[in-house]
Design a protein around this motif. Structure first.
Motif, PDB file in Angstrom:
ATOM      1  N   ALA A 179       0.813  -1.218   0.000  1.00 32.82           N
ATOM      2  CA  ALA A 179       0.000   0.000   0.000  1.00 32.82           C
ATOM      3  C   ALA A 179       0.847   1.269   0.000  1.00 32.82           C
ATOM      4  N   ASN A 180       2.155   1.096  -0.067  1.00 36.25           N
ATOM      5  CA  ASN A 180       3.077   2.230   0.050  1.00 36.25           C
ATOM      6  C   ASN A 180       3.705   2.600  -1.291  1.00 36.25           C
ATOM      7  N   GLY A 181       2.895   2.599  -2.350  1.00 29.71           N
ATOM      8  CA  GLY A 181       3.398   2.997  -3.657  1.00 29.71           C
ATOM      9  C   GLY A 181       4.026   1.882  -4.449  1.00 29.71           C
ATOM     10  N   ALA A 182       3.765   0.621  -4.046  1.00 33.46           N
ATOM     11  CA  ALA A 182       4.363  -0.506  -4.765  1.00 33.46           C
ATOM     12  C   ALA A 182       3.647  -0.745  -6.081  1.00 33.46           C
ATOM     13  N   ARG A 183       4.436  -1.008  -7.095  1.00 30.39           N
ATOM     14  CA  ARG A 183       3.892  -1.380  -8.403  1.00 30.39           C
ATOM     15  C   ARG A 183       4.315  -2.796  -8.784  1.00 30.39           C
ATOM     16  N   ALA A 184       5.437  -3.271  -8.206  1.00 30.18           N
ATOM     17  CA  ALA A 184       5.948  -4.597  -8.548  1.00 30.18           C
ATOM     18  C   ALA A 184       6.561  -5.243  -7.310  1.00 30.18           C
ATOM     19  N   PHE A 185       6.655  -6.541  -7.363  1.00 26.87           N
ATOM     20  CA  PHE A 185       7.247  -7.355  -6.298  1.00 26.87           C
ATOM     21  C   PHE A 185       8.270  -8.268  -6.951  1.00 26.87           C
ATOM     22  N   LEU A 186       9.520  -8.201  -6.493  1.00 23.74           N
ATOM     23  CA  LEU A 186      10.596  -9.040  -7.010  1.00 23.74           C
ATOM     24  C   LEU A 186      10.772 -10.218  -6.064  1.00 23.74           C
ATOM     25  N   LEU A 187      10.247 -11.362  -6.471  1.00 22.66           N
ATOM     26  CA  LEU A 187      10.227 -12.573  -5.653  1.00 22.66           C
ATOM     27  C   LEU A 187      11.442 -13.439  -5.962  1.00 22.66           C
ATOM     28  N   CYS A 188      12.122 -13.882  -4.928  1.00 25.85           N
ATOM     29  CA  CYS A 188      13.245 -14.808  -5.075  1.00 25.85           C
ATOM     30  C   CYS A 188      12.733 -16.192  -4.672  1.00 25.85           C
ATOM     31  N   ASN A 189      12.614 -17.098  -5.655  1.00 31.28           N
ATOM     32  CA  ASN A 189      11.935 -18.376  -5.426  1.00 31.28           C
ATOM     33  C   ASN A 189      12.679 -19.517  -6.120  1.00 31.28           C
ATOM     34  N   PRO A 190      13.451 -20.330  -5.352  1.00 32.59           N
ATOM     35  CA  PRO A 190      13.713 -20.294  -3.915  1.00 32.59           C
ATOM     36  C   PRO A 190      14.544 -19.063  -3.536  1.00 32.59           C
ATOM     37  N   SER A 219       9.249 -13.120 -10.734  1.00 33.19           N
ATOM     38  CA  SER A 219       9.765 -14.237  -9.951  1.00 33.19           C
ATOM     39  C   SER A 219      11.071 -14.754 -10.544  1.00 33.19           C
ATOM     40  N   ASP A 220      12.119 -14.690  -9.743  1.00 31.49           N
ATOM     41  CA  ASP A 220      13.445 -15.178 -10.119  1.00 31.49           C
ATOM     42  C   ASP A 220      13.576 -16.611  -9.602  1.00 31.49           C
ATOM     43  N   VAL A 235       6.071 -23.014  -8.842  1.00 33.93           N
ATOM     44  CA  VAL A 235       6.193 -21.823  -9.676  1.00 33.93           C
ATOM     45  C   VAL A 235       5.022 -20.895  -9.361  1.00 33.93           C
ATOM     46  N   PHE A 236       5.310 -19.613  -9.161  1.00 30.33           N
ATOM     47  CA  PHE A 236       4.270 -18.670  -8.739  1.00 30.33           C
ATOM     48  C   PHE A 236       3.086 -18.662  -9.694  1.00 30.33           C
ATOM     49  N   SER A 237       3.350 -18.676 -10.977  1.00 35.61           N
ATOM     50  CA  SER A 237       2.259 -18.577 -11.957  1.00 35.61           C
ATOM     51  C   SER A 237       1.376 -19.808 -11.981  1.00 35.61           C
ATOM     52  N   SER A 238       1.820 -20.911 -11.341  1.00 38.11           N
ATOM     53  CA  SER A 238       1.044 -22.152 -11.365  1.00 38.11           C
ATOM     54  C   SER A 238      -0.032 -22.199 -10.292  1.00 38.11           C
ATOM     55  N   ILE A 239      -0.051 -21.240  -9.376  1.00 35.73           N
ATOM     56  CA  ILE A 239      -0.969 -21.372  -8.243  1.00 35.73           C
ATOM     57  C   ILE A 239      -2.392 -20.936  -8.582  1.00 35.73           C
ATOM     58  N   SER A 240      -2.552 -20.102  -9.611  1.00 40.77           N
ATOM     59  CA  SER A 240      -3.894 -19.682 -10.016  1.00 40.77           C
ATOM     60  C   SER A 240      -3.804 -18.929 -11.341  1.00 40.77           C
ATOM     61  N   GLU A 241      -4.939 -18.791 -12.009  1.00 35.66           N
ATOM     62  CA  GLU A 241      -4.960 -18.005 -13.238  1.00 35.66           C
ATOM     63  C   GLU A 241      -4.639 -16.540 -12.962  1.00 35.66           C
ATOM     64  N   ALA A 242      -5.106 -16.040 -11.820  1.00 32.39           N
ATOM     65  CA  ALA A 242      -4.825 -14.645 -11.469  1.00 32.39           C
ATOM     66  C   ALA A 242      -3.334 -14.433 -11.242  1.00 32.39           C
ATOM     67  N   ALA A 243      -2.686 -15.404 -10.593  1.00 25.50           N
ATOM     68  CA  ALA A 243      -1.248 -15.306 -10.369  1.00 25.50           C
ATOM     69  C   ALA A 243      -0.498 -15.315 -11.696  1.00 25.50           C
ATOM     70  N   ALA A 244      -0.916 -16.192 -12.612  1.00 26.96           N
ATOM     71  CA  ALA A 244      -0.265 -16.264 -13.920  1.00 26.96           C
ATOM     72  C   ALA A 244      -0.419 -14.957 -14.672  1.00 26.96           C
ATOM     73  N   ALA A 245      -1.584 -14.341 -14.570  1.00 22.08           N
ATOM     74  CA  ALA A 245      -1.855 -13.128 -15.342  1.00 22.08           C
ATOM     75  C   ALA A 245      -0.981 -11.965 -14.923  1.00 22.08           C
ATOM     76  N   LYS A 246      -0.538 -11.962 -13.671  1.00 17.38           N
ATOM     77  CA  LYS A 246       0.235 -10.819 -13.177  1.00 17.38           C
ATOM     78  C   LYS A 246       1.728 -11.099 -13.079  1.00 17.38           C
ATOM     79  N   SER A 247       2.180 -12.269 -13.508  1.00 17.15           N
ATOM     80  CA  SER A 247       3.553 -12.669 -13.201  1.00 17.15           C
ATOM     81  C   SER A 247       4.453 -12.777 -14.420  1.00 17.15           C
ATOM     82  N   PHE A 248       5.745 -12.660 -14.123  1.00 19.08           N
ATOM     83  CA  PHE A 248       6.830 -12.854 -15.080  1.00 19.08           C
ATOM     84  C   PHE A 248       7.776 -13.869 -14.434  1.00 19.08           C
ATOM     85  N   ILE A 249       7.859 -15.065 -14.990  1.00 21.44           N
ATOM     86  CA  ILE A 249       8.680 -16.120 -14.407  1.00 21.44           C
ATOM     87  C   ILE A 249      10.018 -16.160 -15.140  1.00 21.44           C
TER      88      ILE A 249
END
Length: 410
Positions: A179-190, A219-220, A235-249
Motif C-alpha cells: 500500500a506504500n506505492g508498490a507497483r511490482a514485487f521481485l520474488l526470489c523463489n527459492p 519471480s526469479d 512456480v508462482f504462476s502455477s498457483i492460479s490463473e490470477a497469479a499467472a496473469a500478473k507474473s513474469f517467471i
C-alpha cells in the motif's frame, strides 16, 4: 535417473560422464571472478596468498559431459555467427519444467532472454515508472537493490522473519509495503541467500495481497532445480490463473549446470498483451539475439542433464551435512541453516560478528577463507555469512578446518 536407480557407477564412468565432483580444478587461468576474489559491483575486494573462495554463487564442478561435448563440437566448427532459438528450443524448456517440476508451462508464453537480471531490468522499465515502489524480501540477493535503484525505482523492503532458525513471511508488513506505492514485487523463489523454498500456501498469501493492490510479480527462479528435500518447487504462476496473469517467471540453467559464463535465460509471460509489450522493449534493447554457446548449452543441459543433476544434488546434500556436522563440533558461534534448495548455506554468526568486529573480515584475515558478507544482502543480513558448498569435499573440508582453527585462536 539412471545412476540413482542402478547404484553407484564406477570411478571411470563418473569421470567420463563429468560426475566425479571430488576432482579439484584450477580455475585461475580463465579469469574466474570467484577465485580472483573480485566482484566490483557487490562485494569488497579481498586479497591474500592462498585465499580459499567459497563466496559467489558458481560451482567448482565441470558441467555435464554432453554439454561440454556439444560446446567443443561448436568450437571446432569454427563459425560463430548469429543464431536463433527455434520452436524446438522452447519445447525443450517446456519439457524440462514439466519433467522436473510438474509445471506445464505453455510454450507460447516463453520469451528468450540473455540472462535473468537484464530481464528484470527490462520488465521494470516496461511496466513501472520512475519512483514506483518495488518490494524485495530482505535479506536478499544483492543485485535486486541495484536493478531497482539504478532504474530509478524505489526499493520497498519487506523483511523476512527469523523464527526458531527458519525464515517466515511477514504478510502484515508485506501488505503495508504493497500500500506504500508498490507497483511490482521481485520474488526470489527459492530464496537466496536463506535457502527457503516457498510453499504453495505462502505464495498464495503473497498473491492475494498483490491481487488486492494491483502489483506485478517478477519471480526469479534461477535456484529452483537443486532440490535438497521432498519439498517441490512451486512456480508462482502455477498457483492460479490470477497469479499467472500478473507474473513474469524468470528461469535459467546457469546455476543448475554451472553455466554462468555462457548465459541463456527464458521468461514466461502468460498475459499476451504484456508479453508482446515486453518483447518489443527487449527487441528495441537488442536483447533477443541468442548467445551462440549459451543456447546450445541450455538445450543440451535440459535434454540430457537429469542424471548429472541427480548426482550433483546428492553430492551437495552430503556437503551440507558435512557443514552442519562440522559446525556442531568445531565451529562455536556458527549456526548453519539447512537450505531447501541450491548449493548455498546461510550461516548465523551474529554473536561472533559483534565479538570479532566483523565475521567476514575475521575469516579472511585469520582463516584465509572468503565467504559472502551478509551485509550485502540488505537489512537482516548483518552478522550472517553465506557459504558456497558447490565445491569438492576436500576444498570444503580445508576451508572449514581453517575456520575452526581461526575460532580456536580466540
Amino acid at each position: 535417473m539412471t545412476y540413482l536407480q542402478s547404484g553407484v557407477p564406477t570411478t571411470s564412468k563418473l569421470v567420463a560422464e563429468g560426475l566425479d565432483f571430488d576432482i579439484v580444478h584450477d580455475r585461475s587461468q580463465f579469469g574466474s571472478a570467484k577465485w580472483a576474489n573480485q566482484w566490483d559491483e557487490f562485494s569488497p575486494r579481498v586479497e591474500g596468498e592462498g585465499l580459499m573462495s567459497l563466496w559467489t554463487a558458481d560451482m567448482d564442478f565441470r558441467s555435464p559431459a554432453p554439454v561440454i561435448a556439444r560446446l567443443r563440437e561448436a568450437v571446432d566448427h569454427g563459425i560463430y555467427g548469429y543464431t536463433m532459438r527455434d520452436p524446438h528450443h522452447y519445447q525443450i524448456v517446456k519439457s524440462w519444467f514439466e519433467r522436473r517440476h510438474s509445471w506445464a508451462v505453455d510454450a507460447e508464453t516463453l520469451l528468450p532472454a540473455p540472462a535473468i537480471m537484464p530481464s528484470v531490468a527490462a520488465i521494470l522499465r516496461t511496466f513501472t515508472q520512475p519512483g514506483d515502489g518495488v518490494i524485495v524480501q530482505a535479506p536478499v540477493y544483492s543485485p535486486y537493490f541495484q536493478v531497482i535503484s539504478d532504474n530509478h525505482r524505489t526499493v520497498l523492503i519487506n523483511s523476512l522473519k527469523l523464527v526458531d532458525g527458519r525464515y517466515e513471511l511477514d504478510l502484515d508488513d508485506f501488505e503495508r509495503q504493497a500500500a506504500n506505492g508498490a507497483r511490482a514485487f521481485l520474488l526470489c523463489n527459492p530464496h537466496n541467500p536463506v535457502g527457503k523454498a516457498w510453499t504453495r500456501e505462502e505464495l498464495e498469501g503473497l498473491d492475494a495481497i498483490c491481487e488486492r493492490h494491483g502489483i506485478l510479480v517478477i519471480s526469479d527462479d534461477i535456484h529452483c532445480d537443486i532440490r535438497l528435500n521432498e519439498r517441490r518447487h512451486i512456480v508462482f504462476s502455477s498457483i492460479s490463473e490470477a497469479a499467472a496473469a500478473k507474473s513474469f517467471i524468470c528461469t535459467a540453467p546457469t546455476k543448475t549446470f554451472n553455466l554462468a559464463g555462457v548465459p541463456a535465460a527464458t521468461l514466461s509471460v502468460a498475459d499476451p498483451k504484456r508479453r508482446e509489450k515486453l518483447f518489443n522493449v527487449m527487441q528495441a534493447s537488442f536483447m533477443l539475439n541468442a548467445n551462440f554457446f549459451g543456447r546450445l548449452a541450455l538445450e543440451v543441459a535440459y535434454t540430457s542433464g537429469d542424471d548429472w543433476l541427480d548426482m550433483l544434488t546428492l553430492y551437495v546434500r552430503d556437503n551440507i551435512d558435512f557443514v552442519l556436522n562440522t559446525a556442531a563440533t568445531a565451529l562455536p558461534g556458527i549456526n548453519p541453516m539447512r537450505p531447501d534448495a541450491s548449493f548455498l548455506v546461510w550461516l548465523d554468526a551474529r554473536e561472533l560478528d559483534a565479538r570479532v568486529g566483523g565475521i567476514h573480515r575475521f575469516f579472511v584475515e585469520r582463516g584465509g577463507v572468503n565467504l559472502y558478507d551478509g551485509r550485502v544482502y540488505g537489512p537482516g543480513g548483518e552478522g550472517f555469512i553465506r557459504l558456497n558448498v558447490g565445491c569438492p569435499r576436500s576444498v570444503l573440508r580445508e576451508a572449514l578446518g581453517r575456520m575452526a582453527s581461526a575460532l580456536a585462536s580466540l
